[in-house]
Every structure is written in C-alpha cells, then in structure tokens.
Design a protein around this motif. Structure first.
Motif, PDB file in Angstrom:
ATOM      1  N   TYR A 194       0.856  -1.184   0.000  1.00  0.00           N
ATOM      2  CA  TYR A 194       0.000   0.000   0.000  1.00  0.00           C
ATOM      3  C   TYR A 194       0.892   1.233   0.000  1.00  0.00           C
ATOM      4  CZ  TYR A 194      -3.061   3.681   1.731  1.00  0.00           C
ATOM      5  OH  TYR A 194      -3.744   4.853   1.875  1.00  0.00           O
ATOM      6  N   VAL A 195       0.756   2.087  -1.024  1.00  0.00           N
ATOM      7  CA  VAL A 195       1.592   3.280  -1.147  1.00  0.00           C
ATOM      8  C   VAL A 195       0.999   4.417  -0.312  1.00  0.00           C
ATOM      9  CG1 VAL A 195       2.560   4.999  -2.728  1.00  0.00           C
ATOM     10  CG2 VAL A 195       2.402   2.593  -3.422  1.00  0.00           C
ATOM     11  N   VAL A 196       1.829   4.943   0.576  1.00  0.00           N
ATOM     12  CA  VAL A 196       1.439   6.058   1.449  1.00  0.00           C
ATOM     13  C   VAL A 196       1.758   7.392   0.776  1.00  0.00           C
ATOM     14  CG1 VAL A 196       1.834   7.162   3.690  1.00  0.00           C
ATOM     15  CG2 VAL A 196       1.802   4.656   3.516  1.00  0.00           C
ATOM     16  N   ASP A 245      -2.723   3.640  -3.754  1.00  0.00           N
ATOM     17  CA  ASP A 245      -2.750   2.463  -4.625  1.00  0.00           C
ATOM     18  C   ASP A 245      -2.237   1.233  -3.891  1.00  0.00           C
ATOM     19  OD1 ASP A 245      -3.692   4.006  -6.726  1.00  0.00           O
ATOM     20  OD2 ASP A 245      -1.704   4.292  -7.625  1.00  0.00           O
ATOM     21  N   VAL A 246      -2.736   0.075  -4.309  1.00  0.00           N
ATOM     22  CA  VAL A 246      -2.395  -1.200  -3.685  1.00  0.00           C
ATOM     23  C   VAL A 246      -1.986  -2.196  -4.761  1.00  0.00           C
ATOM     24  CG1 VAL A 246      -3.339  -3.173  -2.396  1.00  0.00           C
ATOM     25  CG2 VAL A 246      -4.002  -0.836  -1.766  1.00  0.00           C
ATOM     26  N   ALA A 247      -0.996  -3.024  -4.449  1.00  0.00           N
ATOM     27  CA  ALA A 247      -0.645  -4.175  -5.285  1.00  0.00           C
ATOM     28  C   ALA A 247      -0.772  -5.422  -4.424  1.00  0.00           C
ATOM     29  CB  ALA A 247       0.775  -4.045  -5.812  1.00  0.00           C
ATOM     30  N   HIS A 248      -1.382  -6.464  -4.991  1.00  0.00           N
ATOM     31  CA  HIS A 248      -1.467  -7.760  -4.305  1.00  0.00           C
ATOM     32  C   HIS A 248      -0.528  -8.724  -5.008  1.00  0.00           C
ATOM     33  CE1 HIS A 248      -3.073 -11.891  -3.792  1.00  0.00           C
ATOM     34  NE2 HIS A 248      -2.955 -11.508  -2.533  1.00  0.00           N
ATOM     35  N   VAL A 264       9.608   7.056  -1.983  1.00  0.00           N
ATOM     36  CA  VAL A 264       8.290   6.436  -1.935  1.00  0.00           C
ATOM     37  C   VAL A 264       8.185   5.756  -0.572  1.00  0.00           C
ATOM     38  CG1 VAL A 264       9.055   4.287  -3.063  1.00  0.00           C
ATOM     39  CG2 VAL A 264       6.631   4.893  -3.051  1.00  0.00           C
ATOM     40  N   VAL A 265       7.048   5.939   0.076  1.00  0.00           N
ATOM     41  CA  VAL A 265       6.774   5.286   1.354  1.00  0.00           C
ATOM     42  C   VAL A 265       5.616   4.332   1.126  1.00  0.00           C
ATOM     43  CG1 VAL A 265       6.077   5.598   3.761  1.00  0.00           C
ATOM     44  CG2 VAL A 265       7.569   7.299   2.653  1.00  0.00           C
ATOM     45  N   PHE A 266       5.818   3.068   1.502  1.00  0.00           N
ATOM     46  CA  PHE A 266       4.737   2.096   1.373  1.00  0.00           C
ATOM     47  C   PHE A 266       4.735   1.158   2.571  1.00  0.00           C
ATOM     48  CE2 PHE A 266       8.358   0.377  -0.962  1.00  0.00           C
ATOM     49  CZ  PHE A 266       8.431  -0.938  -0.548  1.00  0.00           C
ATOM     50  N   VAL A 267       3.575   0.572   2.802  1.00  0.00           N
ATOM     51  CA  VAL A 267       3.429  -0.432   3.849  1.00  0.00           C
ATOM     52  C   VAL A 267       3.247  -1.770   3.159  1.00  0.00           C
ATOM     53  CG1 VAL A 267       2.014  -1.261   5.777  1.00  0.00           C
ATOM     54  CG2 VAL A 267       2.434   1.202   5.495  1.00  0.00           C
ATOM     55  N   ALA A 268       4.056  -2.747   3.561  1.00  0.00           N
ATOM     56  CA  ALA A 268       3.941  -4.110   3.050  1.00  0.00           C
ATOM     57  C   ALA A 268       3.393  -4.995   4.166  1.00  0.00           C
ATOM     58  CB  ALA A 268       5.292  -4.628   2.577  1.00  0.00           C
ATOM     59  N   VAL A 269       2.366  -5.758   3.839  1.00  0.00           N
ATOM     60  CA  VAL A 269       1.775  -6.708   4.770  1.00  0.00           C
ATOM     61  C   VAL A 269       1.955  -8.089   4.166  1.00  0.00           C
ATOM     62  CG1 VAL A 269      -0.323  -7.421   5.959  1.00  0.00           C
ATOM     63  CG2 VAL A 269       0.097  -4.986   5.548  1.00  0.00           C
ATOM     64  N   LEU A 270       2.595  -8.990   4.915  1.00  0.00           N
ATOM     65  CA  LEU A 270       2.859 -10.342   4.444  1.00  0.00           C
ATOM     66  C   LEU A 270       2.153 -11.347   5.340  1.00  0.00           C
ATOM     67  CD1 LEU A 270       5.917  -8.706   4.281  1.00  0.00           C
ATOM     68  CD2 LEU A 270       6.133 -10.604   2.710  1.00  0.00           C
ATOM     69  N   SER A 271       1.686 -12.435   4.711  1.00  0.00           N
ATOM     70  CA  SER A 271       0.988 -13.466   5.460  1.00  0.00           C
ATOM     71  C   SER A 271       1.312 -14.825   4.850  1.00  0.00           C
ATOM     72  CB  SER A 271      -0.518 -13.221   5.401  1.00  0.00           C
ATOM     73  OG  SER A 271      -1.216 -14.206   6.100  1.00  0.00           O
ATOM     74  N   PRO A 272       1.539 -15.844   5.675  1.00  0.00           N
ATOM     75  CA  PRO A 272       1.507 -15.851   7.129  1.00  0.00           C
ATOM     76  C   PRO A 272       2.755 -15.199   7.717  1.00  0.00           C
ATOM     77  CG  PRO A 272       2.168 -18.013   6.345  1.00  0.00           C
ATOM     78  CD  PRO A 272       1.835 -17.180   5.128  1.00  0.00           C
ATOM     79  N   ALA A 273       2.760 -15.017   9.018  1.00  0.00           N
ATOM     80  CA  ALA A 273       3.863 -14.337   9.690  1.00  0.00           C
ATOM     81  C   ALA A 273       5.128 -15.183   9.744  1.00  0.00           C
ATOM     82  CB  ALA A 273       3.444 -13.937  11.105  1.00  0.00           C
ATOM     83  N   ARG A 274       4.972 -16.481   9.706  1.00  0.00           N
ATOM     84  CA  ARG A 274       6.120 -17.383   9.822  1.00  0.00           C
ATOM     85  C   ARG A 274       6.093 -18.394   8.672  1.00  0.00           C
ATOM     86  NH1 ARG A 274       3.584 -16.966  14.903  1.00  0.00           N
ATOM     87  NH2 ARG A 274       4.800 -15.719  16.342  1.00  0.00           N
TER      88      ARG A 274
END
Length: 138
Positions: A65-67, A86-89, A106-116
């Motif tokens: 997710y781009v901040v 904007d978001v990329a999956h 550019v500042v973005f938040v990356a969310v990854l799953s699963p955590a391990r």
C-alpha cells in the motif's frame, strides 16, 4: 526474531528499524513486537533510484500500500506505476519487484501473510531470466 513483548498497541517508539540497501524498514508487526500468527507489517521508505529487485516469497502472499511518492511495481511480468492510495497484491510465490525511478522517496506499507514460514522468507531472482532482461541491474 527475538523474544515477544506481545504488544497490543505499537507506538512509534516501539517500532523496530532495520537499515536495508533499498531503504529503512520500520517493522510495525512482527514476532518480537506482537503476538502475531497470521501477518507481518513493515513501512518502507525507499529513496529515489533504489529498488527491491525481483524476488519472491515461497510461502507468503503480500499486499503493498503506497502512502506517499510513486514507484514502478512489478507483479509477475505486469508493471504499473503506483501512487498514494494504490495497492498491489502479490500471490504466494509470485515474482515481484518495487523500483523507485522517481525524484522523491516512496513510502509504502507491506503486509505479508503468514507471519512465519518453514523455508526461506525471500528468494532473490533478479539475476535470473526473464527478470534480468525486464529490469537490468543499474
């Protein structure tokens, strides 16, 4: 990761900062901060001219997710310029890369799953074809 503090609220003072070649990573959710099982979150500030070259996460899917700022984002062989909001999956094990070809960070938040995961979290493929031909190293 280290021993979990098991925070329910993560303040800016709690964030773990890791300096990586493609910019500082501010870990917002990870093993040593929260009791996470399903996801990990990191805020990245990527300077102009930097990139997280083509790679894949064999056991993880990712959302970016781009901040602020802009980046050329690749998912597989498809590319788009992403800007604020904007978001990329990125599906599990899909090759992807983030390139800041612009004049501002550019500042973005990356969310990854699963955590391990059991295997490697990240596999660099930037020197492999066809990825090397799509974005040659600088």
């Amino acid at each position: 990761m280290g021993l979990c503090r098991c925070l329910r609220f993560v303040s800016s003072a709690d964030v773990v900062v890791e300096e990586l070649p493609w910019g500082p990573h501010e870990w917002l959710v990870r093993d040593d901060l929260t009791e996470n099982r399903a996801l990990t979150a990191v805020r990245v500030t990527m300077p102009p001219g930097q990139a997280h070259r083509f790679h894949r996460h064999p056991e993880m899917e990712e959302l970016l997710y781009v901040v602020s700022g802009r980046a050329q984002q690749w998912v597989g062989r498809e590319s788009r310029v992403l800007g604020p909001g904007d978001v990329a999956h990125v599906p599990t094990d899909e090759v992807h890369g983030t390139y800041n070809d612009f004049d501002a960070p550019v500042v973005f938040v990356a969310v990854l799953s699963p955590a391990r995961c059991d295997g490697p979290m990240l596999v660099d493929v930037s020197d492999d074809e066809p990825w090397r031909s799509l974005r040659p190293p600088p």
